[in-house]
Enzyme design. Sequence first.
Site, PDB file in Angstrom:
ATOM      1  N   HIS A 255       0.844  -1.198   0.000  1.00 56.24           N
ATOM      2  CA  HIS A 255       0.000   0.000   0.000  1.00 56.24           C
ATOM      3  C   HIS A 255       0.875   1.242   0.000  1.00 56.24           C
ATOM      4  O   HIS A 255       1.825   1.348   0.768  1.00 56.24           O
ATOM      5  CB  HIS A 255      -0.917   0.024   1.229  1.00 56.24           C
ATOM      6  CG  HIS A 255      -1.833   1.215   1.240  1.00 56.24           C
ATOM      7  ND1 HIS A 255      -3.092   1.186   0.691  1.00 56.24           N
ATOM      8  CD2 HIS A 255      -1.653   2.479   1.691  1.00 56.24           C
ATOM      9  CE1 HIS A 255      -3.652   2.379   0.818  1.00 56.24           C
ATOM     10  NE2 HIS A 255      -2.803   3.179   1.425  1.00 56.24           N
ATOM     11  N   GLU A 358     -24.049  15.592  10.624  1.00 58.49           N
ATOM     12  CA  GLU A 358     -23.364  16.851  10.324  1.00 58.49           C
ATOM     13  C   GLU A 358     -22.289  16.693   9.253  1.00 58.49           C
ATOM     14  O   GLU A 358     -21.990  17.647   8.528  1.00 58.49           O
ATOM     15  CB  GLU A 358     -22.759  17.449  11.603  1.00 58.49           C
ATOM     16  CG  GLU A 358     -23.788  17.909  12.638  1.00 58.49           C
ATOM     17  CD  GLU A 358     -24.337  16.777  13.499  1.00 58.49           C
ATOM     18  OE1 GLU A 358     -23.847  15.630  13.379  1.00 58.49           O
ATOM     19  OE2 GLU A 358     -25.268  17.035  14.285  1.00 58.49           O
TER      20      GLU A 358
END
Lengths: 614, 614
Positions: A255, A358
């Site tokens: 990765h 939110e």
Amino acid sequence: MPGQTLDDIRELAQQLRVDSIRCSTAAGSGHPTSSMSAADLMAVLMVRHLRYDWQRPEDPANDHLIFSKGHASPLLYSMFKAAGVVSDEELMTGYRRFGSRLEGHPTPILPWVDVATGSLGQGLPDGVGVALAGRYLDELPYRVWVLCGDSETAEGSIWEALDKAAYYRLSNLTAIVDVNRLGQRGPTELGWDLDTYAKRAEAFGCQAIVIDGHDLGEIDKALAQAAGADRPTVIVARTRKGRGFSEVEDREGWHGRPLPEPMAERAILELGGERHLTVSGPRPDGGSPRAWPSGQVSLPRYELGAKVATRLAFGQALAAVGARGDVVALDGEVDNSTHLEEFAKAHPERYFEIFIAEQQLIAAAVGLSVRGYVPFAATFAAFLTRAYDFIRMSAISAANIRLCGSHAGTEIGADGPSQMALEDLAMMRAVHGSTVVYPSDATSAAYLVQEMAERSGVVYMRTTRGAYPVLYGPDVAFPVGGAKVVRSSPGDQVTLIGAGVTLHNCLAAADQLGGEGISARVIDLYSVKPIDTQALLQAAAATADRLVVAEDHYPEGGIGCAVLDAFNDAGHPVRIRHLAVRDLPGSGTPVELMAAAGISAQQIAQAARDALSG
Amino acid sequence: MPGQTLDDIRELAQQLRVDSIRCSTAAGSGHPTSSMSAADLMAVLMVRHLRYDWQRPEDPANDHLIFSKGHASPLLYSMFKAAGVVSDEELMTGYRRFGSRLEGHPTPILPWVDVATGSLGQGLPDGVGVALAGRYLDELPYRVWVLCGDSETAEGSIWEALDKAAYYRLSNLTAIVDVNRLGQRGPTELGWDLDTYAKRAEAFGCQAIVIDGHDLGEIDKALAQAAGADRPTVIVARTRKGRGFSEVEDREGWHGRPLPEPMAERAILELGGERHLTVSGPRPDGGSPRAWPSGQVSLPRYELGAKVATRLAFGQALAAVGARGDVVALDGEVDNSTHLEEFAKAHPERYFEIFIAEQQLIAAAVGLSVRGYVPFAATFAAFLTRAYDFIRMSAISAANIRLCGSHAGTEIGADGPSQMALEDLAMMRAVHGSTVVYPSDATSAAYLVQEMAERSGVVYMRTTRGAYPVLYGPDVAFPVGGAKVVRSSPGDQVTLIGAGVTLHNCLAAADQLGGEGISARVIDLYSVKPIDTQALLQAAAATADRLVVAEDHYPEGGIGCAVLDAFNDAGHPVRIRHLAVRDLPGSGTPVELMAAAGISAQQIAQAARDALSG
């Protein structure tokens, strides 16, 4: 690329892999293996389904492509090369280099990029906002395609996004999840358990399609099925990280690592060598966004001395500013508290209820801003902290969003500290390019709402719960960056600086001091960022640098800090008496809590006396 | 309460309703209707399933009860009355009053409250942390019961929590969702679509049980079934807001509103009048938490001048500090970047992988801290912004959590701005009672890790990506609140203040200046909050107030602000030359990006020259 057979597409996919390797190896950093897993998905999308005019990224009929897994930027930029809009040379010499537009993670410096990604779990919520615009505002048939990583489905924001996508029946939204089963440090939670991904997506109201993400035919069918659905689609694609290069494919430890030069050479060989195909996929259908008529904005007018909460003035003014057809509003299920309901009543068709989510609230605003709308999102100021990563990223996205946070500070009273914003000014000031305003009365609040609509970047207004007297007549202007000297006389001995509720406390303190023969200048610092340095310098000069700053906020990063910064930047260091909330508040009345915090009129007056004697 | 028949429990439930009404009406604020919907659920729980010694809340064998819907505090406090630990008088005269421990939303000022709630979607993630402690650390059979609202399931954090609960097979965790279908402003997204709630919970790996939340028998059965499950349970309870009082039951417009006096009287009458029952439910099973043996902490030692990244030193030091049996670590799926993997290798049994879910990362730390563990959570500093609401709330929870944010500032280089923390210092400084440290070298980083373990509140360490020379020998102490004068001489003309990477730039600048005959003092401001005001004052005195501050952070709220605040609070205003990141960075090398930001050695040296000539 003349034909569009699957064999052609396979060639393109290999090119995307090779270019992802080439550019990251050249840069010495980047995420080639995360790009390779998704190359087949993106090749089919690009050739057959993404209706996009690469020469005219501003075409409103274009589809939208968002890389929620922003670290797969090598793949995205390789697609730009394949589209003929980025040269091979730029890709090889620009990627991740200083001054280049091909940054490590995509940003909208590139005209084909809608939003900055790289903080995971944000591209999909942003895409929900774009899809909302498409379905409810533009009324155009463009589709929003979002490439997601599997690791990022651990972010709750992904589920906020799918929930809202389903709630709003965003059939124009497709999430393509690249399930390569390997995260940064090792296997993901769910590995290749595609069924669980699918079950979750279905439970959240989306169509889920499970495919082999390297089978071009399956990909093609799934993308077609997504385009024809009556609800959002999640394509769960089983893929292999590093696909196509046997030395790294489906292996841990690769990765975020470019292939070293010799490995890159072997990889390119195995992938069939360099190619320089150019693709032209489907074109947009054309069409123009719905034209929302604009009327004259007529701001509410408030009577001097009447008690009106700034949060109410915000709502009423926004309803008025809504006469502009490009203004939209988003609520976090508290519109009767923030008074955003005033806008909802006036302009229900440009109002989006996001419920208590939110992060999605902000992301929807960002997505709407991508399509040129002027979004206002509101909730309790305390709960904007929930979305700080999204707010931070929206600055990198160069999004123009307006936020209103109500119920600031200890002034809210009985609800207690969980509902009190006491760090919001610090948080918002630290956002790149942000604007922070904090009106003290209804007139200035209303004026500033209209200013916010004109302003770019992240623009934040802090409002107060309680009703306080209107201080200004309806024709006073409150430009962003200004301040008001509310009270002054030639003999002023001390300056009291407040904003929001503390301005009222400063005025009361000035009354008290006046009774003692002490003349105090009072400044309404309604614009916290940018700040009116001149007004501050003048006041300091007039009052022998005797300054008191009172704020309903923790001491760090708020108004006191803004004032100190302003004087410092002006090369005129001063000492301020800084009254702020230093202990953890509890419940009580506003008056009790402000006194406990040391920001009451009495305490401001005392600080002024100290400044005079000190 | 002698018997425990369902009729007895029904009486208790009515008492809880009546008391919820009474206390909120007396206070003139609060959420009685949100309490009434859940009264039956809590009455059954309390009488039959919550194994809790109310007289000994510190008993480690106690179950845990968390009100994730913290606004139902009237219900919770009424339970405390029913348990005999809060008097009726305290409830009636204390609720939401100034100075009272019965705050508007629960906080751990109360010994029966684990965590502060009131910001929705946090109690359940916190509960996951407590349940992790129970299952993996304490190895005690206590259960964690979390009362959730239906509205808060819109928060992504709820799904982060259930996902982790299932991943860790937390059969000791039960979420009880009070589906009263009404939010603050109107109906919830899903209304009474209980099946969808259940489907989602099942898809996230939990046992879902759908019940009528007013049928005491069904509740009892479900709670028993939860206690016997092999995975976490979500009880989806259909309820009616304001249940029991016909004038408000299931009606809109009654969220967060106390009943006016005459209505309250009618309600109490309809509910059968006041009662003063006292309950004793099941007792805890007893037992002690597993004792984790502690060994001697032997911090890593670094050779002067060797290049070691502070993030690596953090990981290595934490592995060493892990010799203390109470230290635990939590990773946000980046432990090979933050180097938390060093702890994972050394103490795998006290290591929790939370994957990419920063909100749950913090909440798990808070939950572990409830049980007295010493949690360290780490991710990229930029991504801690994702959890700001949780960090803010953990201060209200008086939780003791240690956070490490790596990859601070532009110094990270090629990855670009999405990965750069440039507002974290502002964010963390503004947290009530927080500690913020920012070491420049491996020795100080290691020392400070040990300090963090000893410290209470929210303690934050910022670390740097790149490797820089070790500046200090292994026996130097770095107390929190201190600073180091790294370079000084009697003839110092200017002070350069840095921390982290900018300290190295300050040292290089001092070298440059030295070559020009300018003697510069250099201060390592490793403790940003609390700050060493004395060291700053001394340096200012020694160098005629000529001060340069350089920070790899936006200008607002960071080190420059901390320094200005310190001088201001000391009554000694100074001008600082403040070098900070003022433009939005892109990609590049660390050297390129720091130069572009104006915080390189050259630019620090130039600011020093300006200070000398200005």
